[in-house]
Design an enzyme around this catalytic site. Structure first.
Site, short mmCIF file in Angstrom:
data_model
loop_
_atom_site.label_atom_id
_atom_site.label_comp_id
_atom_site.label_asym_id
_atom_site.label_seq_id
_atom_site.Cartn_x
_atom_site.Cartn_y
_atom_site.Cartn_z
N TYR A 142 -38.27 4.39 41.82
CA TYR A 142 -36.89 4.83 41.99
C TYR A 142 -36.65 5.12 43.46
CZ TYR A 142 -32.58 7.53 41.50
OH TYR A 142 -31.28 8.00 41.61
N ASP A 237 -41.32 4.95 50.81
CA ASP A 237 -40.40 5.96 50.31
C ASP A 237 -41.17 7.22 49.96
OD1 ASP A 237 -38.51 7.53 49.09
OD2 ASP A 237 -37.80 5.99 47.69
N LYS A 269 -35.74 15.67 49.50
CA LYS A 269 -36.30 16.78 48.74
C LYS A 269 -36.87 17.89 49.64
CE LYS A 269 -36.30 14.12 44.56
NZ LYS A 269 -36.48 12.71 44.35
C1 LIG Z 1 -35.38 11.57 44.40
C2 LIG Z 1 -35.76 10.27 44.99
C3 LIG Z 1 -34.84 9.46 45.67
C4 LIG Z 1 -33.38 9.76 45.70
O1 LIG Z 1 -33.06 10.94 46.36
P1 LIG Z 1 -31.65 11.65 46.07
O2 LIG Z 1 -31.63 12.79 47.04
O3 LIG Z 1 -31.70 12.08 44.63
O4 LIG Z 1 -30.60 10.66 46.31
C5 LIG Z 1 -35.31 8.33 46.31
N1 LIG Z 1 -36.60 8.00 46.28
C6 LIG Z 1 -37.52 8.75 45.63
C7 LIG Z 1 -38.96 8.34 45.64
C8 LIG Z 1 -37.13 9.89 44.95
O5 LIG Z 1 -38.03 10.60 44.26
#
Ligand SMILES: *Cc1c(COP(=O)(O)O)cnc(C)c1O
Length: 434
Positions: A142, A237, A269
């Protein structure tokens, strides 16, 4: 007193599904979502006054626990000077230098407001810098909800992605190729067929949005090697893992030791300490392709917001070696108890764990889960009863089997004891699920 049920009923008349983000609606575990009104350390309190040990941690940001005094003080002091000016301010460089101290490859940092924006911008930058169109992603990873990155899993070796959501055009999805995670052959084949057109491979540092799925030994280094060979970029990511797995994120436990770095990192995060901040970062020469120094456009009214910068900086400044040691130890204790309880109750499962991030998968003991197909094939129906038994015992878990569990620096003995006491009953509920 207003109950959780009444609050949810009202919310549904005002917001689609009653929520601001889908998983919060408890769609996959059933029952009424809990409305939280306060957090303190490892604990949350809901609208009915019940308290829970929190294993969601605001989906990651609460690394130090809720209301950490240093973070609250930093935010208060920032707020006293105003909520934002739409100009440069010293807090941005302060947080950027904290990021670079921990992740030396992050030579330049661009702040954005969400992880979605960070990966979307990283992809645009990769296309702008390489002049190529195709992005390769792994099924089950994701990267936020931007159109091209919602492309879902295809079957077979290398399939053109199908739109993963209504409203995503097939044109957008067709520029994303989706392959199974941990599949070296698929990655090689996709480059053999499309190598000249691939701008980037984007990967979660370790997938944790299909449950936690460890990369096979050397898999990230292999992605690095293949992308380098074909002139494509590697976007790592670390929105979830950044500043959580180690002080330098997952890269700190892999690339740093193995001697490689991706071209671009994305963070979110933890970097915002609970306020909306995220970032993309990488080599100076590459990052300078962004406006205003380069032709790849990105902007944001709230980017680098001073209150969010202060929360992020205070969080990183207080996340020292002792914090990471505590996170690792707490995760080990909880994970060991989890797997012991499930084993005692006769529940076939695999513990999915990478450092202090972990989750459970059901009916997967034979080989564990190493890709999205296996994650999807598990006995997910066991999680709802398990989740609700934990909730009834005062433990707040992610309301989906496909999400990681998050511990914090504030999870002390009392918090861990509450979890350990709740697990045996929940394991029995999982055993009886049908
Ligand atoms: C949470 C997450 C996102 C998206 O971040 P948001 O602040 O919710 O838009 C992208 N990549 C990873 C790996 C994530 O865990």
């Amino acid at each position: 007193m207003t109950t959780n049920a009444e609050l949810f009923e009202t919310a549904q008349t005002l917001m689609p599904g009653g929520v601001s983000s889908p998983v919060r609606a408890h769609g996959s575990v059933g029952g009424t979502p809990v409305s939280m009104v306060a957090g303190d350390g490892a604990w949350l309190t809901d609208a009915e006054g019940s308290s829970y040990v929190d294993l969601v941690g605001s989906w990651g940001p609460a690394l130090l626990g809720h209301r950490h005094p240093a973070v609250i003080e930093a935010v208060r002091s920032a707020v006293d000077s105003g909520l934002g000016f739409g100009t440069s301010h010293p807090g941005e460089a302060r947080l950027a230098s904290l990021v670079r101290d921990r992740v030396p490859g992050a030579e330049r940092v661009r702040f954005v407001s969400t992880g979605t924006e960070a990966t979307m911008t990283a992809v645009r930058l990769a296309r702008g810098a390489t002049g190529r169109n195709i992005v390769v992603k792994f099924a089950g990873c994701y990267h936020g909800h931007s159109d091209g990155l919602l492309a879902a899993a295809g079957s077979g070796v290398a399939t053109m992605g199908l739109p993963g959501s209504a409203g995503v055009t097939s044109a957008q999805a067709s520029e994303t190729i989706v392959i199974e995670y941990n599949d070296r052959g698929a990655l090689e084949q996709v480059f053999a067929e499309h190598g000249e057109s691939i701008a980037a491979v984007i990967t979660e540092a370790t997938p944790a949005n299909m449950g936690v799925v460890p990369p096979d030994e050397g898999f990230n280094a292999f992605i690095r090697e293949v992308t380098q060979k074909h002139g494509a970029l590697m976007i790592f990511d670390e929105v979830m893992t950044g500043f959580r797995i180690t002080e330098a994120g997952y890269w700190g436990a892999s690339g740093r030791v193995e001697g490689w770095a991706p071209d671009l990192f994305t963070f979110g995060k933890v970097i915002g300490g609970g306020l909306p901040t995220a970032a993309l970062a990488g080599r100076a020469e590459l990052m300078e392709h962004l406006a205003p120094t380069g032709p790849v456009y990105h902007a944001g009214t709230l980017s680098g917001n001073p209150v969010a910068m202060a929360a992020g900086a205070a969080t990183l400044e207080n996340a020292d070696a002792a914090v990471y040691a505590h996170l690792d130890e707490t995760a080990r204790t909880v994970a060991d108890a989890l797997t012991a309880s499930l084993t005692a109750a006769g529940v076939d499962h695999s513990l999915q764990k990478v450092g202090n991030l972990f989750s459970v998968a059901f009916g997967t003991s034979e080989s564990g889960v190493s890709n999205y197909a296996q994650a999807g094939a598990q006995e997910a129906f066991r999680y709802g009863p398990f989740f609700h038994a934990m909730l009834d015992a005062g433990v707040y878990l992610p309301p989906s089997v496909f999400e990681a569990w998050f511990v914090s620096a504030a999870h002390d003995e009392a918090a861990v004891d509450r979890i350990l006491e709740a697990l045996p009953t929940a394991a029995k509920a999982a055993a009886q699920a049908g």
